[in-house]
Design a protein around this motif. Structure first.
Motif, short mmCIF file in Angstrom:
data_model
loop_
_atom_site.label_atom_id
_atom_site.label_comp_id
_atom_site.label_asym_id
_atom_site.label_seq_id
_atom_site.Cartn_x
_atom_site.Cartn_y
_atom_site.Cartn_z
N ILE A 1 15.82 -3.38 71.41
CA ILE A 1 15.46 -2.46 72.48
C ILE A 1 16.15 -1.11 72.29
O ILE A 1 15.53 -0.05 72.44
CB ILE A 1 15.81 -3.07 73.86
N ASN A 2 17.43 -1.16 71.95
CA ASN A 2 18.19 0.09 71.74
C ASN A 2 17.65 0.91 70.57
O ASN A 2 17.84 2.13 70.52
CB ASN A 2 19.67 -0.23 71.51
N LYS A 3 16.98 0.24 69.64
CA LYS A 3 16.43 0.94 68.49
C LYS A 3 14.96 1.32 68.68
O LYS A 3 14.27 1.67 67.73
CB LYS A 3 16.60 0.10 67.23
N GLY A 4 14.50 1.22 69.94
CA GLY A 4 13.19 1.75 70.28
C GLY A 4 12.07 0.74 70.45
O GLY A 4 10.95 1.13 70.78
N GLN A 5 12.32 -0.54 70.26
CA GLN A 5 11.25 -1.52 70.43
C GLN A 5 10.95 -1.73 71.91
O GLN A 5 11.84 -1.79 72.76
CB GLN A 5 11.63 -2.86 69.79
N ASP A 6 9.68 -1.85 72.24
CA ASP A 6 9.24 -2.09 73.61
C ASP A 6 9.76 -3.46 74.06
O ASP A 6 9.46 -4.48 73.42
CB ASP A 6 7.72 -2.06 73.68
N PRO A 7 10.54 -3.53 75.15
CA PRO A 7 11.06 -4.83 75.59
C PRO A 7 9.95 -5.82 75.96
O PRO A 7 10.17 -7.03 75.92
CB PRO A 7 11.93 -4.48 76.81
N ASN A 8 8.77 -5.30 76.31
CA ASN A 8 7.66 -6.19 76.65
C ASN A 8 7.06 -6.87 75.43
O ASN A 8 6.21 -7.74 75.56
CB ASN A 8 6.59 -5.42 77.40
N SER A 9 7.50 -6.45 74.23
CA SER A 9 7.03 -7.09 73.00
C SER A 9 8.02 -8.13 72.50
O SER A 9 7.87 -8.66 71.40
CB SER A 9 6.80 -6.04 71.92
N ILE A 10 9.06 -8.40 73.31
CA ILE A 10 10.10 -9.38 72.94
C ILE A 10 10.00 -10.58 73.87
O ILE A 10 9.91 -10.44 75.09
CB ILE A 10 11.50 -8.76 73.03
N LEU A 11 10.03 -11.75 73.30
CA LEU A 11 9.99 -12.99 74.08
C LEU A 11 11.19 -13.85 73.70
O LEU A 11 11.44 -14.10 72.53
CB LEU A 11 8.70 -13.76 73.79
N VAL A 12 11.93 -14.29 74.72
CA VAL A 12 13.04 -15.22 74.52
C VAL A 12 12.65 -16.55 75.16
O VAL A 12 12.33 -16.60 76.35
CB VAL A 12 14.35 -14.70 75.15
N LEU A 13 12.66 -17.62 74.39
CA LEU A 13 12.30 -18.94 74.88
C LEU A 13 13.52 -19.83 74.96
O LEU A 13 14.34 -19.86 74.03
CB LEU A 13 11.26 -19.59 73.96
#
Length: 377
Positions: free
Chosen positions: A52-64
């Motif tokens: 996220i800090n490097k610019g990735q959209d947090p909505n494209s990250i999934l934690v299971l």
């Protein structure tokens, strides 16, 4: 009036070289092996925040992960350290993800809770001819619960009622054959119609929910997530592994401890871990965390001795320095003697050692055990 977020106090975290490598890993699957307290979950949190800090959209990250409470903890740990807006929960359980997938496919699932499922079974149980040996037990709570567990475990393994019948004949389990006939009628009653809107809804138990999601043909979630981080993968069952395979991306990180599965009674399949991980390892990397950051040095030494009795258990190094404190193991002939021993230790620590009651803890395997200790105190 302008609302401002209160600054969050964060402890400076010093990652080991192996942990830093895991956080910065990109582009292909990564499997993280590590024992309890080795920092697996911390690394997954840091991996999400680093992206996220490097610019990735947090909505494209999934934690299971496993358990709603654990998912909530992971969501908070990540959200409190970023100002980015998240449209959907970043951390979810497999069941929450499965429900979202089915909803996105235009389906309308109704998740049955354990008590609801047992009530539904109880209503249908007389619709099948059961062996004479079982008839007296049919309406008891214990039998209904055992039947529910049998259906859940079979579903988690991808079995159908026909598979249960075949295996019942193969292993000479006559009760499985009768249960397979009940299971067929049970499945047939799970479709209901909403009285107000006429919308078809399907009652699903937790295992069916995940398999339905794993088997959908058109899955918008396949393209939604660029990064998937999975915690405690050793607790997964076959349905959850199939679901993960269906949505897996190249930027996939799986953390697990193959020696500490505790959810076998819920369908966890540690024996199938090697086969489940093989496709990811074939095109990805593996990292082993060998340090323990959680246990005291004394507790670590004790656990190391126990682990030494387990074949192929990896060596874990303590990061707590010199050994302090002590760990003692005692065996008792019954619960009463055990409770008396615990009560005596607590009282001596309080009266002779000056420890406050709030500075001591007793950990039980089940709540029922706490009564004996309370009485002994």
């Amino acid at each position: 009036m302008q609302l401002k977020r209160r600054p969050v106090e964060t402890k400076e975290l010093q990652l080991s070289p192996a942990q830093r490598d895991a956080v910065e890993h990109r582009g292909k699957p990564l499997i993280i092996y590590g024992g309890p307290g080795s920092g697996k979950t911390t690394v997954l949190i840091e991996a999400a925040i680093d992206r996220i800090n490097k610019g990735q959209d947090p909505n494209s990250i999934l934690v299971l992960t496993f358990g709603r409470e654990r998912a909530s903890e992971l969501r908070d740990a990540i959200a409190l350290r970023t100002s980015q807006t998240m449209l959907e929960p970043l951390a979810r359980t497999f069941h929450a993800l499965a429900y979202s997938i089915l909803k996105s496919e235009g389906r309308n699932p109704v998740l049955l809770s354990g008590p609801e499922q047992e009530g539904w079974i109880r209503q249908l149980i007389d619709g099948v001819e059961w062996p004479e040996k079982l008839k007296a037990a049919l309406h008891t709570r214990g039998f209904v619960r055992e039947l529910r567990d049998l259906i859940l475990r079979a579903t988690e393994r991808g079995w159908t009622p026909e598979d249960l019948e075949i295996n019942g004949q193969k292993y000479k389990e006559e009760f499985w054959i009768a249960a397979s006939k009940f299971w067929k009628s049970y499945i047939g009653t799970l479709i209901l119609v909403d009285a107000d809107h006429g919308e078809p809804k399907e009652r699903l138990d937790s295992a069916q929910l995940v398999w339905r999601a794993a088997n959908v043909t058109r899955n918008v979630f396949k393209n939604q997530f660029k990064t998937i981080l999975v915690d405690e993968f050793q607790e997964s069952d076959k349905a959850q592994r199939a679901l993960l395979s269906n949505i897996a991306t190249d930027d996939l990180v799986i953390a697990l401890d193959p020696y500490s599965t505790v959810g076998r009674f819920r369908g966890a399949d540690p024996d199938g871990l090697q086969d489940a991980l093989a496709p990811y390892l074939a095109k990805g990397d593996a990292i082993h965390f060998s340090e323990n950051y959680r246990a005291s040095s004394a507790a670590h030494l004790f656990l190391e001795k126990v682990a030494g009795e387990i074949p192929k258990a990896p060596e874990i190094q303590s990061s707590r320095g010199e050994i302090t404190g002590s760990v003692v193991a005692e065996c008792f002939i019954d619960g009463a003697n055990e409770a008396s021993f615990i009560a005596d230790k607590l009282q001596r620590a309080h009266l002779e050692g000056g420890l406050e009651w709030s500075e001591m803890a007793v950990i039980f395997r089940s709540p029922a055990q706490s009564g004996a200790v309370r009485n002994a105190l």
